[in-house]
Design an enzyme around this catalytic site. Structure first.
Site, short mmCIF file in Angstrom:
data_model
loop_
_atom_site.label_atom_id
_atom_site.label_comp_id
_atom_site.label_asym_id
_atom_site.label_seq_id
_atom_site.Cartn_x
_atom_site.Cartn_y
_atom_site.Cartn_z
N ASP A 96 -2.39 -10.80 9.23
CA ASP A 96 -2.77 -9.56 9.21
C ASP A 96 -3.79 -9.36 8.28
O ASP A 96 -4.15 -10.12 7.46
CB ASP A 96 -1.48 -8.83 8.76
CG ASP A 96 -0.99 -9.08 7.41
OD1 ASP A 96 -1.68 -9.57 6.70
OD2 ASP A 96 0.17 -8.62 7.17
N TYR A 140 -5.06 -19.24 -5.55
CA TYR A 140 -3.78 -19.61 -4.80
C TYR A 140 -3.79 -20.20 -3.51
O TYR A 140 -2.83 -20.99 -3.14
CB TYR A 140 -3.02 -18.06 -4.88
CG TYR A 140 -3.47 -16.88 -4.10
CD1 TYR A 140 -3.45 -17.01 -2.79
CD2 TYR A 140 -4.09 -15.82 -4.86
CE1 TYR A 140 -3.65 -16.06 -1.88
CE2 TYR A 140 -4.41 -14.90 -3.94
CZ TYR A 140 -4.09 -14.76 -2.16
OH TYR A 140 -4.46 -13.87 -1.67
N HIS A 148 0.97 -10.47 -1.10
CA HIS A 148 0.57 -10.72 -2.46
C HIS A 148 1.63 -10.56 -3.53
O HIS A 148 3.00 -10.56 -3.09
CB HIS A 148 -0.15 -9.13 -2.64
CG HIS A 148 -1.11 -8.81 -1.55
ND1 HIS A 148 -2.33 -9.49 -1.55
CD2 HIS A 148 -1.06 -8.05 -0.47
CE1 HIS A 148 -2.91 -9.22 -0.41
NE2 HIS A 148 -2.17 -8.25 0.17
N1 LIG Z 1 0.88 0.99 8.27
C1 LIG Z 1 0.14 -0.10 7.94
N2 LIG Z 1 0.86 -1.01 7.47
C2 LIG Z 1 0.25 -2.24 7.03
C3 LIG Z 1 -1.24 -2.07 6.80
C4 LIG Z 1 -2.01 -1.04 7.18
O1 LIG Z 1 -3.24 -1.05 7.32
N3 LIG Z 1 -1.31 0.07 7.82
N4 LIG Z 1 -1.82 -3.18 6.36
C5 LIG Z 1 -1.04 -4.67 6.16
C6 LIG Z 1 -1.58 -5.51 5.36
S1 LIG Z 1 -3.25 -5.80 5.25
C7 LIG Z 1 -0.73 -6.10 4.49
S2 LIG Z 1 -1.57 -7.29 3.26
C8 LIG Z 1 0.79 -6.05 4.42
C9 LIG Z 1 1.13 -5.95 2.85
O2 LIG Z 1 2.72 -5.81 2.88
P1 LIG Z 1 3.59 -6.81 2.03
O3 LIG Z 1 3.30 -8.28 2.11
O4 LIG Z 1 5.04 -6.17 2.44
O5 LIG Z 1 3.37 -6.12 0.47
P2 LIG Z 1 3.05 -6.76 -0.94
O6 LIG Z 1 2.70 -5.53 -1.74
O7 LIG Z 1 2.32 -7.94 -0.84
O8 LIG Z 1 4.43 -7.20 -1.56
C10 LIG Z 1 4.74 -7.46 -2.66
C11 LIG Z 1 6.16 -7.80 -3.04
O9 LIG Z 1 6.37 -9.04 -3.85
C12 LIG Z 1 7.15 -8.66 -4.86
N5 LIG Z 1 6.77 -9.69 -6.22
C13 LIG Z 1 5.51 -9.40 -6.59
N6 LIG Z 1 5.13 -10.24 -7.65
C14 LIG Z 1 6.61 -11.08 -7.61
C15 LIG Z 1 7.00 -12.21 -8.22
O10 LIG Z 1 6.40 -12.74 -9.56
N7 LIG Z 1 8.18 -12.85 -7.97
C16 LIG Z 1 8.99 -12.20 -6.89
N8 LIG Z 1 10.08 -12.70 -6.55
N9 LIG Z 1 8.39 -11.20 -6.32
C17 LIG Z 1 7.37 -10.74 -6.58
C18 LIG Z 1 6.85 -7.24 -5.12
O11 LIG Z 1 8.03 -6.95 -6.13
C19 LIG Z 1 6.97 -6.63 -3.76
O12 LIG Z 1 8.52 -6.81 -3.20
O13 LIG Z 1 0.98 -4.53 4.63
C20 LIG Z 1 0.54 -4.33 5.95
N10 LIG Z 1 1.08 -3.09 6.57
N1 LIG Z 2 -6.26 0.34 -3.65
C1 LIG Z 2 -5.59 -0.73 -2.81
N2 LIG Z 2 -6.79 -1.68 -2.31
C2 LIG Z 2 -6.30 -2.43 -1.60
C3 LIG Z 2 -5.12 -2.69 -1.07
C4 LIG Z 2 -4.34 -1.74 -1.36
O1 LIG Z 2 -2.91 -1.69 -0.85
N3 LIG Z 2 -4.60 -0.79 -2.39
N4 LIG Z 2 -4.89 -3.78 -0.07
C5 LIG Z 2 -5.75 -5.00 0.01
C6 LIG Z 2 -5.57 -5.59 1.32
S1 LIG Z 2 -4.25 -6.73 1.41
C7 LIG Z 2 -6.37 -5.43 2.35
S2 LIG Z 2 -6.17 -6.35 3.86
C8 LIG Z 2 -7.64 -4.56 2.29
C9 LIG Z 2 -7.77 -3.86 3.60
O2 LIG Z 2 -9.07 -3.16 3.69
P1 LIG Z 2 -9.46 -2.22 4.93
O3 LIG Z 2 -8.67 -2.96 6.25
O4 LIG Z 2 -10.63 -2.21 4.93
O5 LIG Z 2 -8.66 -0.73 4.66
P2 LIG Z 2 -7.95 0.23 5.35
O6 LIG Z 2 -7.48 1.38 4.18
O7 LIG Z 2 -6.84 -0.10 6.54
O8 LIG Z 2 -9.23 0.90 6.21
C10 LIG Z 2 -10.44 1.56 5.69
C11 LIG Z 2 -10.65 2.75 6.22
O9 LIG Z 2 -10.62 2.84 7.49
C12 LIG Z 2 -10.16 4.31 8.05
N5 LIG Z 2 -9.72 3.79 9.27
C13 LIG Z 2 -8.38 3.86 9.76
N6 LIG Z 2 -8.17 3.60 11.12
C14 LIG Z 2 -9.30 3.88 11.51
C15 LIG Z 2 -9.85 4.13 12.83
O10 LIG Z 2 -9.29 4.01 13.76
N7 LIG Z 2 -11.40 4.23 13.01
C16 LIG Z 2 -12.19 4.20 11.81
N8 LIG Z 2 -13.51 4.48 12.25
N9 LIG Z 2 -11.69 4.46 10.61
C17 LIG Z 2 -10.25 4.22 10.62
C18 LIG Z 2 -9.39 4.62 6.68
O11 LIG Z 2 -9.18 5.91 6.79
C19 LIG Z 2 -9.87 4.07 5.48
O12 LIG Z 2 -10.88 4.83 4.83
O13 LIG Z 2 -7.30 -3.55 1.21
C20 LIG Z 2 -7.30 -4.36 0.12
N10 LIG Z 2 -7.34 -3.29 -1.00
MO LIG Z 3 -3.78 -7.49 3.69
#
Ligand SMILES: Nc1nc2c(c(=O)[nH]1)N[C@H]1C(S)=C(S)[C@@H](COP(=O)(O)OP(=O)(O)OC[C@H]3O[C@@H](n4cnc5c(=O)[nH]c(N)nc54)[C@H](O)[C@@H]3O)O[C@H]1N2
Ligand SMILES: Nc1nc2c(c(=O)[nH]1)N[C@H]1C(S)=C(S)[C@@H](COP(=O)(O)OP(=O)(O)OC[C@H]3O[C@@H](n4cnc5c(=O)[nH]c(N)nc54)[C@H](O)[C@@H]3O)O[C@H]1N2
Ligand SMILES: [Mo]
Length: 838
Positions: A164, A394, A134
């Site tokens: 992812d 985007y 993002h």
């Molecule tokens: N344990 C666990 N880990 C997970 C997940 C989970 O459910 N559990 N979910 C996964 C998922 S779904 C996702 S999407 C990933 C996300 O993980 P990442 O891709 O690592 O996270 P982002 O928050 O998208 O990273 C944003 C970065 O972009 C930079 N940035 C923002 N705007 C700008 C800009 O204008 N210019 C520049 N140069 N930089 C900028 C911010 O400062 C920041 O460093 O995490 C994953 N990791």
């Molecule tokens: N505030 C906020 N909103 C976001 C984001 C963020 O970083 N912050 N990230 C955005 C992004 S990139 C994405 S991909 C989406 C992700 O959206 P989701 O994938 O739906 O979000 P999660 O928080 O990973 O999971 C949702 C719920 O699943 C539960 N959960 C976790 N593991 C298990 C399991 O093994 N079994 C069951 N039954 N439940 C489980 C968690 O407790 C949580 O309440 O959210 C988006 N929205």
């Molecule tokens: Mo995501």
């Protein structure tokens, strides 16, 4: 000087920005003229439902001004003190040594000459770079904009997001109902109206929409769920954590052991089959393979009937609860909500998460998926929304824009070498590596079957790494590997370009300060990602395109990403090629011109007024998702990317048979003998769960879902106000700690109390958190959000040092969903927790 008001858009809502004497004094949800709003109306049970005339941004947006002026902004170009491009580079000191300020000219000279040196010595494929998922909002400056233009021009080796967010759906559900063009998540059109008119119950299975908010659409959908609650629609939450939506909806809470959701789903199917509670006609007409699936559920193939009693053993959920749920689900018109976009959900990011996601589709298939009130719906999208007028989002930058009037937006990169970002440390440290899957795999099911290896024949290993944002220490898996990667001499040069200091910014040789979206010109539609999540802005009550006006000059010595890459291109003698002769504002205009917006508003008015709301017209016709399929008609939804639309197969799903597949034809064709993703779904015991050998040593299951008050690494660490929200961080002795939630039973056993500093650990590492003892988390589970932006090892630069910043990703396994499924598995993670006395 008098106050001026500008318009801008964040990744969770549009804002009005008040500026006085070059300083932002205030920011608030965009104030639009009353006459611009034409609210839609949904009629249900004689009542009319209509949204108020305002924008409900995500909570953290209210603190965006604090983030803009954060002490954590990168202010000047910096060089690591012991990095000398012409002498000793000391890569082993990345993450240890301090930095000195240098001039922009020196920084650009070093970066451009390293680009030249590396490409001349090793070839272009030795240059690599990676963005985060993002970014600050706005399509001109988005990560698919300047970064991708510049890097494609250099013919770099892209490091791609492994698919992812949607792991189990993408690699599993696509093989049951298609939707590969949506990465496995189903269309969501008009499902709000369908739910208001027809739903009697909603099962939120691994979904907390009040926290995840349709990804970008702020709190817009909170009101919809309130309406449903007031109507008396029952809500059930299947989640080891009593999440925030469960709290406000006062739903029924069912808390399975982590990694056992598939067992629970099998038992529901068992009850339906044995009690004759499923839609037999639908199964006969709209699905195939049921006769292959049924014997497994009944235990005829493996001797184990998947009874509720069996599922109780696995999941810890009482058999009578499972039976009651199954019966009520079948008796009522029940919506299944399997994660924030319909699909997604933490339960899909586990070992064998494909099987859970497939079962979500198949369960709803047994109840007539697509019939009134029987949808798969995340409750965060699907408001009445105009789909006739296109504005680039985007993810369209690579697709539709490229064929429109801004055709030369993205140069083609002839280099075919790629790396999945989860595997980057292994690729650098221990090549060769290999995996399945080509890019996002959104073009066909077969893309998932393409085998890749790194390094690719004829290509170089990566030598220059350009990190463009990201706090991968907090967001990837087994992340101590990232420290070892950065300190490896195989990476000869590392650049970091970001707006704020993040977990790993100080693991670079050169750091470049980018400015934020408030300090440059841009344009963007709220909530629209386009591409694989086509029409996502239906999660907003109003479509709004915002002219993101430059509110102030870039602060300190920061520059827009576009300008940084322009200056680098100039040093490489390729400025014209990079800019196409355009300024950022001229790109804004070019995107505007390429869209349908000029039909609705003139450029002059849009530019001055700062936004345009695209209302639905009087002839709006609702086309609920998959109703066409349930009724055996051609697809009538506006799902633009559905490749069957308008063909003679327009009534087909995206599977090989065109139907819902209990036995997958596509898996049968490619991996007929894969026991980890079998042709018909199965419950497979987790490779890191309560049956594992290490469970004795590490008896707690770590779950790390998405943080409620930050957006991955956005806002955390850079927005001091968040440290006063105890759900986010808790201050103790002047330090803002990351919370780890633990059930009283587990806490008492270990002498842990709320407010204690605790060590979470396993063989992969240790993280210090602050304990919150709460009944809201199931016993045996530790709940701690993912995506801390703060990596703060007790011994800087030492990869095995305990971290006190909250990067629980250090503990998670880098093992993938299964052998042919390269998705992340953070929610299959065993740890132990103890009071920290250090
Ligand atoms: N344990 C666990 N880990 C997970 C997940 C989970 O459910 N559990 N979910 C996964 C998922 S779904 C996702 S999407 C990933 C996300 O993980 P990442 O891709 O690592 O996270 P982002 O928050 O998208 O990273 C944003 C970065 O972009 C930079 N940035 C923002 N705007 C700008 C800009 O204008 N210019 C520049 N140069 N930089 C900028 C911010 O400062 C920041 O460093 O995490 C994953 N990791
Ligand atoms: N505030 C906020 N909103 C976001 C984001 C963020 O970083 N912050 N990230 C955005 C992004 S990139 C994405 S991909 C989406 C992700 O959206 P989701 O994938 O739906 O979000 P999660 O928080 O990973 O999971 C949702 C719920 O699943 C539960 N959960 C976790 N593991 C298990 C399991 O093994 N079994 C069951 N039954 N439940 C489980 C968690 O407790 C949580 O309440 O959210 C988006 N929205
Ligand atoms: Mo995501």
């Amino acid at each position: 000087m008098s106050e001026k008001v500008f318009t801008n858009c964040t990744n969770a809502g549009p804002v009005s920005v008040y500026v006085k004497d070059g300083k932002v004094t205030r920011m608030r949800p965009l104030v639009a003229e009353e006459k611009d709003f034409k609210p839609w109306v949904i009629e249900a049970d004689g009542k009319k439902y209509s949204p108020p005339k305002k924008f409900n941004v995500a909570p953290y947006v209210h603190a965006d001004r604090r983030r803009l002026y954060s002490d954590d902004r990168i202010k000047y170009p910096l060089k690591r003190v012991d990095f000398d491009p012409n002498g000793e580079r000391n890569p082993q000191n990345r993450g240890k040594s301090p930095y000195v300020r240098i001039s922009w000219d020196e920084a650009l000279d070093i970066v451009s000459s390293e680009i030249k040196r590396v490409s001349e010595t090793y070839g272009n494929s030795a240059i690599s770079g990676m963005t985060s998922s993002h970014h600050n909002w706005g399509i001109v400056g988005y990560k698919m904009g300047p970064f991708a233009r510049f890097m494609n021009m250099l013919e770099f080796t892209p490091v791609l997001d492994n698919p992812d967010s949607w792991e189990g759906w993408h690699w599993g559900a696509t093989h049951t109902y298609g939707f590969y063009w949506r990465l496995g998540m189903p269309e969501q059109y008009d499902l709000l109206e369908d739910a208001l008119q027809n739903a009697e119950m909603i099962v939120l299975w691994s979904n907390d929409p009040d926290s995840t908010r349709g990804t970008y659409t702020g709190q817009e959908s909170a009101l919809w769920r309130q309406w449903l609650k007031e109507k008396g629609v029952k809500m059930v939450f299947i989640d080891p954590y009593h999440n925030f939506t469960a709290g406000v909806m006062e739903g029924k809470w069912i808390a399975p052991r982590m990694g056992t959701d598939t067992a629970l789903a099998m038992a529901i199917a068992y009850v339906w089959i044995t009690e004759d509670l499923y839609d037999k006609e639908y199964v006969k007409d709209r699905t195939i393979g049921f006769e292959e699936f049924k014997p497994y559920v009944l235990g005829e193939t493996d001797g184990q009937p998947k009874t509720p009693e069996w599922a109780e053993e696995e999941s810890g959920v009482k058999a009578r609860v499972i039976r009651a749920l199954a019966r009520e689900w079948a008796a009522k018109r029940t919506v299944l909500s399997g994660g924030s976009r319909g699909g997604e959900g933490g339960a899909c990011r586990v070992a064998y998460g494909t099987e859970w996601a497939r079962m979500m589709v198949l369960l709803q298939g047994m109840q007539g998926l697509g019939k009134p009130g029987r949808s798969i719906w995340g409750t965060t999208m699907g408001a009445p929304s105009d789909t006739k007028n296109w504005f680039p989002a985007y993810a369209d930058l690579q697709g539709r824009v490229a064929t429109s009037k801004v055709a030369n937006h993205l140069p083609v990169n002839p280099n075919k070498q790629r790396v999945w970002r989860l595997t980057l440390p292994d690729a650098i440290l221990n090549p060769p590596i290999s995996w399945y899957g080509e890019g996002f795999c959104g073009q066909s099911l077969e893309q998932q079957f393409t085998h890749f290896k790194y390094p690719m024949d004829g290509c170089s290993e990566i030598k220059l790494f350009y990190r463009y944002g990201g706090s991968f220490m907090g967001t990837m898996s087994d992340t101590s590997k990232w420290v070892r990667m950065y300190q490896s001499p195989k990476l000869e040069f590392v650049v970091n370009q970001d707006c704020w200091f993040n977990s790993e910014t100080q693991m670079a040789d050169i750091i470049l300060p980018a400015c934020t979206n408030f300090e440059r010109d841009d344009v963007g539609e709220w909530g629209a990602c386009g591409g694989y999540t086509c029409h996502a802005s239906s999660g907003c009550n109003y479509r709004i395109v915002v002219r993101q006006q430059k509110c102030l000059e870039p602060m300190w010595e920061s520059k827009s990403d576009y300008e940084i890459f322009t200056l680098l291109a100039e040093k490489l003698g390729r400025k014209e090629e990079f800019t196409d002769g355009k300024t950022e504002l001229e790109w804004v205009k070019a995107f505007f011109d390429s869209s349908d917006l000029p039909k609705l508003i003139s450029w002059e008015e849009f530019d001055k007024k700062g936004y345009h709301i695209i209302n639905i017209d009087e002839n709006y016709k609702s086309t609920p998702s998959l109703r066409w399929f349930a009724e055996g008609r051609d697809c009538d939804t506006p799902d633009t990317n559905n490749p069957k639309r308008g063909t003679e197969k327009a009534g087909h799903l995206g599977t090989y048979s065109g139907k819902i597949e209990f036995a997958s034809e596509s898996l049968k064709s490619k991996f007929p003998d894969d026991e980890e993703r079998p042709v018909t779904p199965k419950y497979i015991k987790s490779w890191e769960g309560h049956h594992s050998e290490i469970f004795e040593k590490y008896p707690m299951q770590l779950m790390s879902p998405h943080p409620r008050f930050s957006f991955h690494c956005h806002y955390d660490k850079h927005t001091d106000w968040l440290d006063d929200i105890p759900v986010h961080r808790i201050k103790k002795d002047g330090y803002a700690w990351w919370p780890a939630r633990i059930n009283p039973v587990d806490a008492n056993r270990r002498g842990i109390q709320s407010g204690d500093i605790v060590r979470l650990y396993n063989d992969r590492g240790s993280v210090l958190c602050i304990a919150v003892v709460t009944e809201r988390v199931r016993h045996g589970v530790i709940h701690s959000y993912c995506s801390s932006a703060k990596y703060d090892p007790l011994t800087p630069g030492k990869s095995d040092s305990p971290d006190r910043g909250g990067c629980v990703a250090i503990l998670t396994a880098s093992r993938m969903v299964s052998k042919n499924v390269p998705g992340m598995t953070p929610n299959s993670c065993l740890i132990e927790i103890e009071k920290w006395e250090g």
